[in-house]
Design a protein around this motif. Structure first.
Motif: not given
Length: 81
Positions: A9-31
Motif C-alpha cells: 500500500g502507498h499514499t501521496d505525500k499530503r498529511p492525513i486527517a481523520g481515521t488514520f494517524k499517519s499515511n503509513w497507517e493508511l497505506s497498511a490499512a489499504r494493503a
C-alpha cells in the motif's frame, strides 16, 4: 515453488486527517483490506503479506492532482518465500 503475494500500500505525500494517524497507517490499512478480500475469495492467508510504505516510495514527485493520484496505489508482487 513456495510463493507469497505481497500487497504493498502507498499514499501521496499530503498529511492525513481523520481515521488514520499517519499515511503509513493508511497505506497498511489499504494493503490489509486487499489481503482480507483475497482470503474471502479462497487465497490461503499463508500465501499473503500486507505491507504499508506510506508516502515514502512515490512514483511521481509532482504536486499536481494527477501526480498525487499516481502515488495513491496498491502494488501486487509475487515472490518466493
Amino acid at each position: 515453488i513456495p510463493w507469497v503475494a505481497r500487497i504493498d500500500g502507498h499514499t501521496d505525500k499530503r498529511p492525513i486527517a481523520g481515521t488514520f494517524k499517519s499515511n503509513w497507517e493508511l497505506s497498511a490499512a489499504r494493503a490489509i483490506s486487499v489481503v482480507k478480500y483475497l482470503v474471502t475469495r479462497g487465497v490461503s492467508p499463508q500465501r499473503l503479506a500486507a505491507t504499508g510504505f506510506g508516502e515514502f516510495q512515490p512514483l511521481d514527485l509532482g504536486d499536481t492532482p494527477d501526480a498525487l493520484a499516481r502515488n495513491r496505489r496498491l502494488e501486487l508482487k509475487i515472490t518466493e518465500r
